[in-house]
Scaffold this motif. Structure first.
Motif, PDB file in Angstrom:
ATOM      1  N   SER A 179      -2.497   8.533  -0.177  1.00  0.00           N
ATOM      2  CA  SER A 179      -3.304   8.687  -1.398  1.00  0.00           C
ATOM      3  C   SER A 179      -2.632   9.669  -2.364  1.00  0.00           C
ATOM      4  CB  SER A 179      -4.711   9.173  -1.043  1.00  0.00           C
ATOM      5  OG  SER A 179      -5.387   8.222  -0.254  1.00  0.00           O
ATOM      6  N   LYS A 180      -2.158  10.775  -1.828  1.00  0.00           N
ATOM      7  CA  LYS A 180      -1.476  11.766  -2.667  1.00  0.00           C
ATOM      8  C   LYS A 180      -0.165  11.202  -3.206  1.00  0.00           C
ATOM      9  CE  LYS A 180      -3.381  16.006  -0.627  1.00  0.00           C
ATOM     10  NZ  LYS A 180      -3.087  17.240   0.143  1.00  0.00           N
ATOM     11  N   ALA A 181       0.548  10.443  -2.354  1.00  0.00           N
ATOM     12  CA  ALA A 181       1.819   9.850  -2.784  1.00  0.00           C
ATOM     13  C   ALA A 181       1.585   8.869  -3.926  1.00  0.00           C
ATOM     14  CB  ALA A 181       2.492   9.146  -1.606  1.00  0.00           C
ATOM     15  N   GLU A 182       0.549   8.043  -3.822  1.00  0.00           N
ATOM     16  CA  GLU A 182       0.271   7.060  -4.866  1.00  0.00           C
ATOM     17  C   GLU A 182      -0.158   7.736  -6.164  1.00  0.00           C
ATOM     18  OE1 GLU A 182      -2.373   4.030  -3.439  1.00  0.00           O
ATOM     19  OE2 GLU A 182      -0.763   2.991  -2.379  1.00  0.00           O
ATOM     20  N   GLU A 183      -0.891   8.858  -6.054  1.00  0.00           N
ATOM     21  CA  GLU A 183      -1.282   9.604  -7.252  1.00  0.00           C
ATOM     22  C   GLU A 183      -0.046  10.130  -7.982  1.00  0.00           C
ATOM     23  OE1 GLU A 183      -3.990  12.720  -6.306  1.00  0.00           O
ATOM     24  OE2 GLU A 183      -5.515  11.373  -5.484  1.00  0.00           O
ATOM     25  N   VAL A 184       0.884  10.676  -7.223  1.00  0.00           N
ATOM     26  CA  VAL A 184       2.120  11.219  -7.807  1.00  0.00           C
ATOM     27  C   VAL A 184       2.932  10.097  -8.454  1.00  0.00           C
ATOM     28  CG1 VAL A 184       4.349  12.292  -7.253  1.00  0.00           C
ATOM     29  CG2 VAL A 184       2.242  13.206  -6.252  1.00  0.00           C
ATOM     30  N   LEU A 185       3.068   8.971  -7.749  1.00  0.00           N
ATOM     31  CA  LEU A 185       3.869   7.854  -8.269  1.00  0.00           C
ATOM     32  C   LEU A 185       3.214   7.235  -9.499  1.00  0.00           C
ATOM     33  CD1 LEU A 185       4.820   6.210  -4.861  1.00  0.00           C
ATOM     34  CD2 LEU A 185       6.353   7.448  -6.403  1.00  0.00           C
ATOM     35  N   ALA A 186       1.885   7.131  -9.485  1.00  0.00           N
ATOM     36  CA  ALA A 186       1.179   6.562 -10.631  1.00  0.00           C
ATOM     37  C   ALA A 186       1.383   7.426 -11.879  1.00  0.00           C
ATOM     38  CB  ALA A 186      -0.310   6.437 -10.318  1.00  0.00           C
ATOM     39  N   GLU A 187       1.340   8.736 -11.692  1.00  0.00           N
ATOM     40  CA  GLU A 187       1.551   9.643 -12.824  1.00  0.00           C
ATOM     41  C   GLU A 187       2.987   9.538 -13.336  1.00  0.00           C
ATOM     42  OE1 GLU A 187       1.204  14.419 -13.941  1.00  0.00           O
ATOM     43  OE2 GLU A 187       0.573  13.688 -11.962  1.00  0.00           O
ATOM     44  N   HIS A 188       3.944   9.445 -12.410  1.00  0.00           N
ATOM     45  CA  HIS A 188       5.349   9.364 -12.812  1.00  0.00           C
ATOM     46  C   HIS A 188       5.655   8.041 -13.510  1.00  0.00           C
ATOM     47  CE1 HIS A 188       9.679   9.853 -12.687  1.00  0.00           C
ATOM     48  NE2 HIS A 188       9.777   8.663 -12.117  1.00  0.00           N
ATOM     49  N   LEU A 189       5.096   6.939 -12.984  1.00  0.00           N
ATOM     50  CA  LEU A 189       5.390   5.619 -13.554  1.00  0.00           C
ATOM     51  C   LEU A 189       4.494   5.278 -14.738  1.00  0.00           C
ATOM     52  CD1 LEU A 189       5.840   3.708 -10.167  1.00  0.00           C
ATOM     53  CD2 LEU A 189       7.648   4.236 -11.824  1.00  0.00           C
ATOM     54  N   GLY A 190       3.428   6.043 -14.907  1.00  0.00           N
ATOM     55  CA  GLY A 190       2.555   5.829 -16.047  1.00  0.00           C
ATOM     56  C   GLY A 190       1.608   4.667 -15.896  1.00  0.00           C
ATOM     57  N   LYS A 191       1.339   4.225 -14.661  1.00  0.00           N
ATOM     58  CA  LYS A 191       0.384   3.139 -14.436  1.00  0.00           C
ATOM     59  C   LYS A 191      -0.124   3.185 -12.999  1.00  0.00           C
ATOM     60  CE  LYS A 191       4.166  -0.205 -13.815  1.00  0.00           C
ATOM     61  NZ  LYS A 191       4.672  -1.527 -14.229  1.00  0.00           N
ATOM     62  N   LYS A 192      -1.332   2.684 -12.836  1.00  0.00           N
ATOM     63  CA  LYS A 192      -1.996   2.749 -11.536  1.00  0.00           C
ATOM     64  C   LYS A 192      -1.458   1.709 -10.566  1.00  0.00           C
ATOM     65  CE  LYS A 192      -6.631   2.771  -9.488  1.00  0.00           C
ATOM     66  NZ  LYS A 192      -8.077   2.615  -9.769  1.00  0.00           N
ATOM     67  N   ASP A 193      -1.263   0.482 -11.051  1.00  0.00           N
ATOM     68  CA  ASP A 193      -0.765  -0.601 -10.199  1.00  0.00           C
ATOM     69  C   ASP A 193       0.733  -0.754 -10.405  1.00  0.00           C
ATOM     70  OD1 ASP A 193      -3.300  -1.040  -9.330  1.00  0.00           O
ATOM     71  OD2 ASP A 193      -3.682  -2.786 -10.601  1.00  0.00           O
ATOM     72  N   PHE A 194       1.473  -0.521  -9.351  1.00  0.00           N
ATOM     73  CA  PHE A 194       2.931  -0.626  -9.446  1.00  0.00           C
ATOM     74  C   PHE A 194       3.454  -1.360  -8.216  1.00  0.00           C
ATOM     75  CE2 PHE A 194       1.507   3.556  -8.020  1.00  0.00           C
ATOM     76  CZ  PHE A 194       1.981   3.575  -6.711  1.00  0.00           C
ATOM     77  N   SER A 195       4.668  -1.854  -8.313  1.00  0.00           N
ATOM     78  CA  SER A 195       5.250  -2.650  -7.230  1.00  0.00           C
ATOM     79  C   SER A 195       6.199  -1.821  -6.374  1.00  0.00           C
ATOM     80  CB  SER A 195       6.011  -3.845  -7.811  1.00  0.00           C
ATOM     81  OG  SER A 195       7.175  -3.392  -8.484  1.00  0.00           O
ATOM     82  N   LYS A 196       6.540  -2.374  -5.256  1.00  0.00           N
ATOM     83  CA  LYS A 196       7.506  -1.737  -4.361  1.00  0.00           C
ATOM     84  C   LYS A 196       8.845  -1.559  -5.057  1.00  0.00           C
ATOM     85  CE  LYS A 196       9.462  -4.323  -1.312  1.00  0.00           C
ATOM     86  NZ  LYS A 196       9.703  -5.194  -0.137  1.00  0.00           N
ATOM     87  N   ASP A 197       9.254  -2.569  -5.820  1.00  0.00           N
ATOM     88  CA  ASP A 197      10.542  -2.501  -6.508  1.00  0.00           C
ATOM     89  C   ASP A 197      10.576  -1.364  -7.536  1.00  0.00           C
ATOM     90  OD1 ASP A 197      11.486  -4.606  -5.035  1.00  0.00           O
ATOM     91  OD2 ASP A 197      11.029  -6.117  -6.552  1.00  0.00           O
ATOM     92  N   GLU A 198       9.449  -1.175  -8.214  1.00  0.00           N
ATOM     93  CA  GLU A 198       9.393  -0.103  -9.210  1.00  0.00           C
ATOM     94  C   GLU A 198       9.543   1.264  -8.557  1.00  0.00           C
ATOM     95  OE1 GLU A 198       6.621  -1.557 -12.865  1.00  0.00           O
ATOM     96  OE2 GLU A 198       5.648  -1.514 -10.899  1.00  0.00           O
ATOM     97  N   VAL A 199       8.946   1.414  -7.369  1.00  0.00           N
ATOM     98  CA  VAL A 199       9.079   2.677  -6.642  1.00  0.00           C
ATOM     99  C   VAL A 199      10.509   2.840  -6.153  1.00  0.00           C
ATOM    100  CG1 VAL A 199       8.300   4.008  -4.634  1.00  0.00           C
ATOM    101  CG2 VAL A 199       6.654   2.686  -5.974  1.00  0.00           C
ATOM    102  N   ALA A 200      11.079   1.759  -5.616  1.00  0.00           N
ATOM    103  CA  ALA A 200      12.448   1.813  -5.093  1.00  0.00           C
ATOM    104  C   ALA A 200      13.453   2.153  -6.185  1.00  0.00           C
ATOM    105  CB  ALA A 200      12.799   0.478  -4.443  1.00  0.00           C
ATOM    106  N   ASP A 201      13.152   1.793  -7.421  1.00  0.00           N
ATOM    107  CA  ASP A 201      14.079   2.026  -8.541  1.00  0.00           C
ATOM    108  C   ASP A 201      14.040   3.462  -9.069  1.00  0.00           C
ATOM    109  OD1 ASP A 201      15.049  -0.526  -8.454  1.00  0.00           O
ATOM    110  OD2 ASP A 201      13.736  -1.302 -10.037  1.00  0.00           O
ATOM    111  N   ILE A 202      13.117   4.268  -8.580  1.00  0.00           N
ATOM    112  CA  ILE A 202      13.048   5.665  -9.032  1.00  0.00           C
ATOM    113  C   ILE A 202      14.318   6.396  -8.594  1.00  0.00           C
ATOM    114  CG2 ILE A 202      11.844   7.870  -8.762  1.00  0.00           C
ATOM    115  CD1 ILE A 202       9.246   6.289  -8.404  1.00  0.00           C
TER     116      ILE A 202
END
Length: 527
Positions: A179-202
């Protein structure tokens, strides 16, 4: 009990853009699409294109269905003989205002049962009352079998409680991390729903430490086939076990106000068919008959069905009384196929269920059921309901379905699926099945609960395009047209040994719609 696999290493419930395999894979064709689905789309395109169909009613005995789901509302069965909301049994079928079906685990005041005890706990509680705390030797001697069962159940329940107490904090910890990881990633990517590829591309070298850690946690769980939704399912499961399912002092039946020791057909329940948790039933219904014409969501196997909603499966073990009455209701109100994606290891009132099964057979209705998700050989350990009656006879119009994976080779049978050369008939897709869930949403889920409606959908499709086929013929066609995998070495579910696929089910095969339709054409042309 409706049991969808949720454990992290073997579960899926992912964002739509991160499906584990091809969209609609269970309806695809191995040769054309590279994945061993049931060749449903091929059958529609090549064999059924110019054929007319008739509407078939499929009874879905489950946890409830979201009847307003965008992909189901057009195919939900409506009792046209009933006037909604007038408080009168207009069609005189014994049920008042049963417009969309009936809820056998609801109260007259509109409240519904959500959680229930396991059957083992209910039996254990009754046996404890019978023997007391210090039973006399004479009482034990006169009731040896019951006393042995009491000891067996006590051990089983204690072990299950211990497991739940062990895993609940583990899942709570994982839930907090993801839950904390998704909150951090959502803030960084600027959207709540994101894909695995988008995370991998960070780019880890150019972001803060907390983002790097969040990325690692997220991708690690995805690699294991898990998401936050899966872990939440795990938390809910073990919490519910401790608070309700394994709690002998919990009394869900008070909501209904019936006498569990009497069958009472038509005298209890309510007409609220969605219930407090329609996740399982909605997913099952979508597999059978999600709207193929609306360009939304998913594609049901059958394209001309009405889904009759019959609610009797709680979060816990269903009662034999409710199962028996649910089957009779489905038959009496026109269901030609009944799907039963539930099961349990004990059946104290099996005679009631047997009578209902026999009634369905006498009326020419096909029963389809899930083999179960405990990677057990059900030739050796019974999974109820079972077609073997207490009088030694068998219900013929019944198909028991194991779960097939989308992967080829030794992983073809789902690792959780029950199996049995005698008591499981055939395998069908049951892993990473993308279907409808409440709120006009969609998710991947897995279990033999998903394989069973795939076959129920095939039966409905055949009956729709070839209405002269009997229930006996539907079963014959589905089993005889299955693609044989005899001689294929696969991993025995739950074990580390390989066996011939022929050891897992009666047909040694997996369901194939294209083959089934071809056979149906041949049979009906000779009639």
């Amino acid at each position: 009990m409706k049991k969808v696999i949720f454990l992290a290493l073997i579960s899926t419930s992912v964002f739509s853009q991160d499906l584990k395999t091809k969209f609609n894979w269970h309806n695809l064709d191995l040769e054309a699409d590279g994945v061993r689905g049931m060749s449903t789309e091929k059958a529609y395109q090549e064999l059924l294109k110019n054929r007319k169909s008739t509407t078939v009613i499929v009874g879905v005995i489950d946890s409830g269905i979201d009847i307003n789901h965008e992909d189901l509302k057009r195919v939900i069965w409506t009792n046209t003989k009933e006037i909604a909301g007038n408080g009168i049994d207009d069609d005189k079928n014994g049920f008042i205002d049963d417009v969309y079906g009936w809820d056998f685990i609801g109260g007259a005041n509109g409240k519904d049962v959500d959680q229930e005890q396991l059957e083992s706990v209910r039996i254990y509680k009754n046996l404890k009352s019978k023997f007391g705390t210090n039973p006399k030797k004479r009482l034990i001697k006169r009731n040896k079998e019951d006393y042995a069962l009491l000891q067996k159940l006590k051990k089983e329940i204690e072990e299950e409680k211990k497991e739940a107490q062990q895993y609940l904090p583990l899942y709570n910890n994982m839930l907090e991390k993801i839950s904390k990881a998704e909150e951090v990633l959502a803030e960084h990517l600027g959207k709540k729903d994101f894909s695995k590829d988008e995370v991998a591309d960070i780019k880890t070298e150019s972001v803060a430490r907390n983002i790097r850690e969040a990325k690692a946690i997220y991708l690690n769980l995805i690699a294991m086939g898990a998401t936050r939704a899966d872990i939440q399912d795990g938390v809910n499961h073990f919490k519910d076990q401790l608070e309700y399912n394994l709690n002998e002092n919990f009394d869900a039946r008070a909501i209904i106000g019936d006498n569990p020791a009497k069958l009472e057909y038509g005298t209890y329940g309510n007409n609220e068919v969605t219930g407090p948790d329609a996740m399982h039933g909605t997913h099952v219904a979508g597999i059978i008959g999600a709207d193929r014409t609306n360009n939304k969501g998913v594609l049901g196997v059958a394209d001309n069905v009405q889904i009759m909603t019959i609610r009797c499966v709680p979060n816990g073990d269903e009662r034999d009384k409710d199962v028996a009455n649910a089957i009779k209701y489905a038959v009496d109100n026109g269901a030609q196929v009944i799907n039963m994606s539930f099961g349990k290891p004990y059946s104290p009132d099996k005679k009631w269920v047997d009578d209902a099964m026999q009634y369905a057979q006498d009326k020419g209705v096909l029963l389809v059921s899930a083999a179960g998700n405990d990677n057990l050989n059900v030739d050796e350990k019974v999974h109820f309901p079972t077609r073997l009656l207490q009088n030694g006879k068998e219900i013929a119009n019944w198909i028991v379905v194991g779960a097939q994976n989308f992967e080829e080779g030794e992983s073809l049978p789902a690792e959780f699926s029950n199996y049995g050369k005698k008591n499981v008939d055939v395998f069908a897709p049951g892993v990473a099945i993308y279907s409808s869930v409440p709120g006009s949403k969609y998710e991947e889920k897995q279990g033999t609960s998903m394989a069973s409606p795939a076959v129920a959908g095939v039966a409905a499709l055949l009956k729709s395009y070839f209405p002269s086929l009997t229930a006996t013929q539907l079963k014959q066609i589905i089993l005889e047209s299955a693609v044989s995998l005899a001689g294929t070495e696969v991993r025995l579910p739950g074990e580390k040994i390989d066996v011939d696929f022929a050891e897992l089910c009666k047909t040694a095969g997996v369901v194939n719609v294209y083959n089934a339709v071809k056979m149906a054409i041949e049979i009906t042309e000779k009639q």
